[in-house]
Design a protein around this motif. Sequence first.
Motif, PDB file in Angstrom:
ATOM      1  N   ALA A  23      20.869 -54.849   0.365  1.00 15.84           N
ATOM      2  CA  ALA A  23      19.979 -53.684   0.453  1.00 15.84           C
ATOM      3  C   ALA A  23      20.667 -52.497   1.105  1.00 15.84           C
ATOM      4  N   VAL A  24      21.577 -52.774   2.040  1.00 12.21           N
ATOM      5  CA  VAL A  24      22.312 -51.715   2.730  1.00 12.21           C
ATOM      6  C   VAL A  24      23.800 -52.033   2.671  1.00 12.21           C
ATOM      7  N   ALA A  42      25.790 -38.507  -8.009  1.00 15.83           N
ATOM      8  CA  ALA A  42      24.522 -39.079  -7.556  1.00 15.83           C
ATOM      9  C   ALA A  42      24.663 -40.587  -7.480  1.00 15.83           C
ATOM     10  N   HIS A  43      23.809 -41.220  -6.690  1.00 14.78           N
ATOM     11  CA  HIS A  43      23.763 -42.668  -6.564  1.00 14.78           C
ATOM     12  C   HIS A  43      22.344 -43.143  -6.861  1.00 14.78           C
ATOM     13  N   ARG A  44      22.233 -44.357  -7.364  1.00 16.19           N
ATOM     14  CA  ARG A  44      20.902 -44.965  -7.470  1.00 16.19           C
ATOM     15  C   ARG A  44      20.357 -45.227  -6.069  1.00 16.19           C
ATOM     16  N   LYS A  45      21.224 -45.689  -5.193  1.00 16.52           N
ATOM     17  CA  LYS A  45      20.830 -45.912  -3.812  1.00 16.52           C
ATOM     18  C   LYS A  45      20.836 -44.589  -3.046  1.00 16.52           C
ATOM     19  N   PRO A  76      18.223 -38.855  -0.663  1.00 19.76           N
ATOM     20  CA  PRO A  76      17.486 -39.876  -1.424  1.00 19.76           C
ATOM     21  C   PRO A  76      18.205 -40.258  -2.710  1.00 19.76           C
ATOM     22  N   GLY A  77      17.966 -41.481  -3.158  1.00 17.88           N
ATOM     23  CA  GLY A  77      18.591 -41.963  -4.377  1.00 17.88           C
ATOM     24  C   GLY A  77      18.285 -41.076  -5.571  1.00 17.88           C
ATOM     25  N   PRO A  98      16.634 -48.219  -2.828  1.00 18.73           N
ATOM     26  CA  PRO A  98      15.295 -47.607  -2.804  1.00 18.73           C
ATOM     27  C   PRO A  98      14.188 -48.583  -2.387  1.00 18.73           C
ATOM     28  N   GLY A  99      14.379 -49.870  -2.652  1.00 18.86           N
ATOM     29  CA  GLY A  99      13.355 -50.843  -2.310  1.00 18.86           C
ATOM     30  C   GLY A  99      13.109 -50.992  -0.824  1.00 18.86           C
ATOM     31  N   VAL A 100      14.099 -50.631   0.019  1.00 13.41           N
ATOM     32  CA  VAL A 100      13.923 -50.719   1.472  1.00 13.41           C
ATOM     33  C   VAL A 100      13.897 -49.338   2.118  1.00 13.41           C
ATOM     34  N   ALA A 101      13.905 -48.282   1.301  1.00 13.08           N
ATOM     35  CA  ALA A 101      13.949 -46.909   1.826  1.00 13.08           C
ATOM     36  C   ALA A 101      12.605 -46.207   1.723  1.00 13.08           C
ATOM     37  N   CYS A 102      11.523 -46.969   1.513  1.00 17.04           N
ATOM     38  CA  CYS A 102      10.224 -46.334   1.265  1.00 17.04           C
ATOM     39  C   CYS A 102       9.705 -45.557   2.472  1.00 17.04           C
TER      40      CYS A 102
END
Length: 284
Positions: A23-24, A42-45, A76-77, A98-102
């Motif tokens: 995740a990180v 750009a990154h997806r993450k 942001p991703g 993104p799943g842990v960056a909410c």
Amino acid sequence: MKHHRLEMHDPLMAKDADVFPRAVVAVTATSTSDTWEHAQHAHRKGQLMYTLRGIIHCEIEAGIWIVPPQCALWIPGGTSHAARGSGEAEVYCLLIDPGVACALPLRCCTLAVSGLLHELISKAVNFPQLYDEGGAQGRLIDTLLDELAAAPIEALHLPMPKDPRLRRLADSLLAEPADKATLGLWAVRIGMSERSMTRLLLEELGLSFGRWRRQLHVILSLQRLAKGQSVQTVALELGYENASGFITMFRKAVGQPPARYLADRAGAFSAMPQAIALKEAEPE
């Protein structure tokens, strides 16, 4: 001017960190010289760039962010951005799924880094690539994300207008920050009435012309001071008659004179830093 790419001291960054099964992803980076540059990408993450030494300057469509030592830039991703450094930079980079960056901001911003957050990031960059997500290292990452979500946002940001006429104004002042033309003269130059220009600046940027130009000078001065230029030299290059006038402007915007501000940032490793934001100023 010759630019040098940022050197990532981890083979993972040469691959696609976006698909790495953690995740990180945390790495250390240093510049190969006092000036480096990354083209638009750009990154997806999401990406966190935490500055230990030097200054990072990042551009996206909505504006320009400045990242002095002991601050971190959150991107942001999916956000296209370009970054470059001033001064011999040392940076910690986190790629966050993104799943842990909410709980993190939805827009690009500069964050203040507390002593605890600094220690957590410093630990994370030394983890093995495939750290144990279910063990102590995974728990530290969870705590890091909690602290990052709670970090205060700093106003070291220069918003950029979308209107093409205002963008000409902004680009002109970025190229010639010492230009002392009045609001009325700038309105003539870009083909607007002074009233329309003032209204549109407030609508698009939330700032008056005077406050936007002052914020521009703060950001440019930090970049130049990080390269070792004297306060006197920076003051003259930005159009001030003497260092005193420049110091007064900087203190009004940031709350400290430039020498004290930079000394506090340089000494932040030995004490927990305080969040520093541009103060609200009187209307101009």
